[in-house]
Write an enzyme that holds these catalytic residues in place. Structure first.
Site, PDB file in Angstrom:
ATOM      1  N   LYS A 175     -59.587   4.326 -20.444  1.00  0.00           N
ATOM      2  CA  LYS A 175     -58.128   4.235 -20.554  1.00  0.00           C
ATOM      3  C   LYS A 175     -57.785   3.756 -21.964  1.00  0.00           C
ATOM      4  O   LYS A 175     -58.473   2.866 -22.508  1.00  0.00           O
ATOM      5  CB  LYS A 175     -57.605   3.241 -19.510  1.00  0.00           C
ATOM      6  CG  LYS A 175     -56.084   3.136 -19.433  1.00  0.00           C
ATOM      7  CD  LYS A 175     -55.667   2.175 -18.309  1.00  0.00           C
ATOM      8  CE  LYS A 175     -54.154   2.059 -18.167  1.00  0.00           C
ATOM      9  NZ  LYS A 175     -53.753   1.152 -17.076  1.00  0.00           N
ATOM     10  N   SER A 188     -50.435   2.962 -13.669  1.00  0.00           N
ATOM     11  CA  SER A 188     -50.377   3.390 -15.055  1.00  0.00           C
ATOM     12  C   SER A 188     -51.627   4.114 -15.525  1.00  0.00           C
ATOM     13  O   SER A 188     -51.570   4.843 -16.514  1.00  0.00           O
ATOM     14  CB  SER A 188     -50.156   2.175 -15.945  1.00  0.00           C
ATOM     15  OG  SER A 188     -51.280   1.307 -15.890  1.00  0.00           O
ATOM     16  N   SER A 195     -52.338  -0.362 -10.760  1.00  0.00           N
ATOM     17  CA  SER A 195     -52.514   0.724 -11.727  1.00  0.00           C
ATOM     18  C   SER A 195     -53.854   1.443 -11.675  1.00  0.00           C
ATOM     19  O   SER A 195     -54.034   2.450 -12.353  1.00  0.00           O
ATOM     20  CB  SER A 195     -52.283   0.205 -13.141  1.00  0.00           C
ATOM     21  OG  SER A 195     -50.912   0.042 -13.371  1.00  0.00           O
TER      22      SER A 195
END
Lengths: 477, 485, 104
Positions: B78, B153, B177
């Site tokens: 990420k 997210s 997330s």
């Protein structure tokens, strides 16, 4: 109407740790800009702080030395504000739960002692430095100082004059330096002070409106700024106006405090506990360990010197002004066994030499052992006090022992009665006029004869022996 | 089967038996990326050249007999994790050009375990969002339905695994997330206990809630990834100095005799009917494994969202103060003075959702409001944690839906922040209490969208989660589907 | 589940939004200001529900896992090289970060 100043001080002292408070960068002063920096102290995205244990211990030492209560648990909070020297946009400080609270120091004034309360002592990180371009609309940021550990020492508004404020400040300074947790250098910013000042009619209980003074980077400037500000406020009050609560900067070159007028923001720091740091819990064992590591503090030492060495308070004050000097003196006193004489030599010659060259006692070429030896040589009559005055100059210049200096210069005192008797006789014979006058009752001339004998022996004669011999031989018909 | 479709443990076997080289796997993954990335847009930055170079090194290692836990396995990160020398944007304009001078601890650990990084995945800006729509670098689409969001997210990391654009990936979870996008993309996602995986180098959103975790194709891979990333880190003060077990040992242990708590507050109206049905099946599955399901109560559940939407923005408002245009990142031209530079930088550098949260957080901490908001929320948070402590005296693990709805349409909730925030209603409590949670696939909606089941356990009981999730995965016998891309 | 939107009075006014925006160093257009004012109001209304919870004698929780006394030793490690420190600077001047002049 007579007014009384009310003064409280906030002192920031940089701690003498090797590394910064939350990262392993060096705290050394004077490095190339932005070279003692790492992702942590630069506030790069993703970094986290880890507390330097020494910072806690140094703060505990100061807290103990100033009779503060050490809180069982304390934590760090974030103080949020924007400024280019604050890379994270917040300063990690202590807020609701500081390390220590409710202490005091005693200050000495002409009128005796006074106790000044300490509200709290807490840990925090220093900000970086800004340099302002003189020609371009630019400022430059150096983050080397960012994250250097500080303690903030907040006093109660207990001081009622500039002198008290300066005495308090000097006392804090002395303790910090004694504890060897701060170098006390005001010019480099290791020891900084802000002041809150207000005036009130004498006898009034309520405080008046205060101003906060900043930018005073020497004891002298603190003195001048406070004196100025007190006069300024007095003038305002006497002319029936109101003091405005504001921050004022001391301008050294103009010798006045100036309002920051409007440049100052209404502060809303949005403190909250820093989630990246965990609470600090201090148990008795840790406190006891720190207590044991405390050196004798200046005030205690001063009182002990007066009591044990029978030296005057003023001398004790000078000799305890630094831990190194006190240690030097005590070593000379111990080795020579003559504390009062040792005190005279250290206070007189040694400190004078050092002051002339702005050198520290730690760099003194005359080692305590040598000075003690010299005192011994005077005591046993090997050299005279007068000779010693010359010898110590040589000792200081060369770092040699008194014996070595004496041997090199052939400065052994003449204590042999036979040799001296001969010289005395020669002096008397060479001054028949003075002899006649002396015998005629002009006894003041005795000193003249002593001088002549000294001159003939190049100062090496034992003065006591000269006295004895002269008295005897001048009396002889 | 193509190599990019395999799991870590399957590929490990192939590598070990010398049949397959890491270079082949990386090649397969990048050809898949070439084929589908145009539609999915899981990545912000691809590290193709680097990945091939690392794969070549891995192949050399294997030839020399050096086999590490993740040797040669393509992993996506990420874009919230700092990678030395590689762009790290956090999905934000304000960091659009930021190249960290250091590696996050997790990145270091994965490198040391032999992983090969494929790139940095897309995410909601500063991890603030539940749909990966707030990224400065464009949206990510759900591989199961390109009209829908992948969740967020960590939507890029979830989509990358679901679309076989990597073998496994790393995400971060502040309020769901990892678990919510895992559920919406039909993959496994775990949020470990707070303090279990180092946050050093994870760009902070809400420091007391953030935690890094893996996305994988199955539970065994999750255990392998956890073995690589978990552990104490002296660079983080909130890292917990506990030994980490070998999580793969919890695979196939079974859960006979376990009590599994079903919190009544999590089974309420508003849940998508297909998800409700899937949960009923999940309960049956768990009982079929020899466990007993018991109703429990987490009485402060209804306050979780409110607590979260004070604490997370408050911490974020402070964490994001460093983006001021001075040291790194975006700074617009032509500021007239310092204040102007700050405001221009931050107003143009942050997107709407980030600004909204900075505003809430700043307000909640501001003079006069701290006690009413931040302090109050921190107190209720303590009660939420206490609920879980008490619940875990009655059960070994808790089962809940991961998300109240399957993947929703792109743009559907963008103008209603509160509706968007509700996506995290079942995942937020975990972060507030600091406990671990895992989302595992548990079926599909009638429309063919993946559904996730969430298991929760007590602090540092990730092993238990692996145990129950792997048992569930095997026994539930969820239909093996692949997104049609 | 579900969010009760109450429209009884404003939790936050436009003036407060402006004050908070300044504290956070953000600038908004008039349109953004009214949109934010309304959205922040919704959110603040929603969190009002916390007042239903009795928190008497409840210690605020600031950490999920209770740790204490985490320290490092006071030994110097390498700082970042000078170039790396400044490598991301939007504007560097010599060894410094440059910002518009700060007036003191």
């Amino acid at each position: 109407m007579p007014y009384e100043p009310v003064i409280g001080l906030e002192v920031h002292a940089q701690l003498l740790t090797e590394t910064k408070i939350f990262c392993s960068c060096s705290t050394q002063f004077g490095a190339e800009p932005n070279s003692h920096t790492c992702p942590v102290c630069m506030g790069m995205p993703g970094v986290l702080p880890v507390l330097n244990r020494k910072v806690v211990e140094y703060t505990m030492k100061m807290a103990l030395a100033t009779h503060c209560r050490i809180n069982e648990a304390c934590n760090f909070a974030r103080k949020n504000y924007f400024y280019p020297d604050l890379p994270k946009g917040y300063q990690i400080s202590q807020y609701a739960q500081p390390l220590s609270e409710h202490g005091y120091v005693d200050i000495e004034l002409d009128g005796g002692k006074k106790r000044i309360g300490i509200t709290r002592i807490h840990m925090e990180e220093d900000a970086g430095k800004l340099l302002h371009d003189e020609h371009l609309p630019s400022s430059y940021v150096d983050l080397n100082r960012t994250g250097v550990p500080l303690i903030e020492i907040v006093s109660e508004p207990d001081m009622r004059s500039t002198d008290e404020a300066v005495a308090y400040l000097k006392r804090l300074h002395e303790i910090l330096v004694y504890l060897e947790i701060c170098d006390g250098n005001m010019e480099e910013g290791s020891f900084r002070c802000d002041a809150n000042v207000s005036l009130r009619p004498r006898g009034e209980m309520m405080f008046g409106t205060r101003t906060e003074l900043k930018n005073m980077n020497s004891f002298r400037n603190v003195q001048r700024a406070l004196d100025y500000e007190i006069k300024r406020q007095q003038y305002i009050l006497e002319s029936g106006q109101d003091v405005i609560q504001e921050t004022r900067l001391w301008d050294d070159s103009k010798g006045e405090t100036q309002s920051m007028r409007g440049k100052e923001e209404a502060h809303d720091y949005r403190y909250f506990p820093d989630p990246d740091l965990v609470p600090i819990v201090i148990d008795n064992a840790w406190t006891e360990e720190m207590k044991k590591s405390l050196p004798e503090l200046p005030l205690e030492k001063r009182e002990r010197f007066i009591r044990d060495y029978q030296i005057p308070p003023y001398d004790a004050g000078v000799l305890t002004s630094s831990r190194a000097l006190a240690g030097y003196f005590e070593e000379v006193a111990r080795l020579s066994g003559k504390p009062k004489i040792a005190s005279n030599w250290v206070m007189g010659d040694v400190l004078r030499f050092l002051n002339e060259e702005k050198r520290d006692i730690k760099e003194c070429p005359v080692l305590p052992g040598s000075l003690a030896e010299m005192i011994q040589l005077i005591e046993d009559g090997t050299i005279s006090g007068k000779m010693a005055k010359d010898i110590i100059v040589e000792m200081y210049r060369t770092g040699k022992s008194p014996q070595a200096v004496i041997e090199e210069k052939g400065m052994i005192q003449i204590t042999d009665e036979g040799t001296l008797e001969k010289t005395v006789a020669e002096v008397i014979a060479a001054n028949p006029t003075q002899l006649a006058q002396y015998r005629g009752g002009k006894e003041k001339l005795f000193g003249y004869f002593v001088g002549q004998v000294m001159k003939a022996t190049q100062g090496k004669a034992n003065p006591q022996l000269i006295n004895e011999l002269l008295k005897e031989m001048l009396a002889k018909e | 089967m193509e190599l990019h479709q395999l799991t870590i443990h399957e590929l490990q076997k192939l590598i070990r038996s010398q049949g397959i080289a890491s270079s082949d796997i990386v090649k397969s993954v990048f050809s898949r990326i070439d084929a589908v990335e145009g539609n999915v847009h899981a990545y912000i930055t691809l590290m193709k050249e680097y990945a091939f170079a690392e794969a070549a090194k891995a192949d050399k290692d294997v030839k020399e007999g050096i086999l590490k836990p993740l040797t040669g396995i393509p992993i996506a990160l990420k874009d919230i994790l700092c990678t030395k020398g590689f762009l790290t944007t956090c999905g934000s304009h304000i960091l659009h050009n930021y190249v960290p001078p250091y590696d996050a601890t997790v990145v270091q650990k994965l490198r040391e375990a032999g992983a090969v990084f494929t790139g940095k995945t897309n995410m909601d800006e500063f991890a603030m969002g539940s749909s990966t729509e707030t990224s400065y670098f464009g949206i990510t689409r759900n591989p199961w339905d390109l009209e829908r969001i992948p969740g967020g997210s960590s939507g890029g990391s979830a989509a990358a695994v679901a679309a076989d654009e990597c073998i496994a990936s790393i995400g971060s979870d502040t309020g769901g997330s990892i678990r919510q996008p895992a559920a919406l993309c039909g993959v496994v996602g775990m949020k470990p206990t707070y303090g279990r995986v180092s946050r050093f180098g994870l760009i902070a959103f809400a420091s007391s809630l953030d935690q890094i975790g893996p996305f994988t194709k199955d539970v065994e891979d999750c255990a392998i990834m956890m073995n690589a990333i978990a552990g104490y880190d002296p660079r983080e003060s909130t890292s917990v100095p506990l030994n980490v077990p070998d999580y793969t040992e919890f695979i196939s242990r079974g859960i006979g005799g376990w009590k599994v708590g079903i919190p009544k507050e999590y089974f309420i109206e508003g849940i998508h009917p297909d998800i409700e049905k899937a949960m009923q099946r999940a309960i049956t599955t768990v009982e079929g494994l020899g466990a007993t399901c018991v109703e429990i109560s987490l009485p402060h559940t209804e306050y979780c969202l409110a607590v979260y939407y004070i604490i997370a923005p408050a911490e974020a408002s402070s964490n994001l103060a460093r983006y001021d245009g001075v040291k790194y990142g975006f700074r617009p031209q032509g500021s007239i003075d310092l204040l102007d530079m700050y405001k221009k930088t931050r107003s143009a550098g942050f997107g709407a959702e980030v600004k909204r949260r900075i505003m809430i957080g700043t307000y909640a901490l501001s003079s006069g409001y701290y006690d009413a908001y931040y302090k109050k929320a921190s107190q209720v948070r303590a009660l939420i944690k206490r609920d879980f402590t008490e619940a875990f005296t009655l059960c070994d693990a808790i089962l809940t839906p991961t998300s109240p709805t399957p993947a929703f349409k792109i743009g559907e909730k963008m103008d209603d922040p509160l509706q968007m925030y509700l996506s995290d209603i079942f995942t937020i409590s975990t972060n507030l209490a600091g406990i671990p949670g895992i989302s595992v696939p548990c079926g599909f909606t009638k429309d063919g969208l993946p559904i996730g089941a969430q298991f929760l356990a007590g602090h540092f009981e990730e092993g238990k989660l692996i145990q129950i999730a792997s048992a569930f995965e095997k026994y539930a016998n969820i239909e093996k589907r692949r997104p049609a891309l | 589940m579900g969010i009760e939107k109450q429209d009884t009075g404003l939790k936050i006014t436009k003036e407060e939004v402006e004050y908070v925006a300044h504290l956070a160093r953000l600038d908004f257009s008039e349109a953004e200001k009214s949109k934010f004012t309304s959205q922040l109001n919704d959110i603040l209304m929603y969190v009002e529900k916390l007042n239903q919870v009795d928190t008497t004698n409840v210690e605020p929780m600031s950490h999920a896992i209770a740790l204490q006394n985490v320290f490092r030793d006071d030994s110097v490690h390498d700082s970042l090289s000078h170039d790396l420190s400044l490598s991301n600077a939007p504007e560097a001047r010599g060894p410094f970060f440059r910002v518009p002049k700060v007036i003191e």
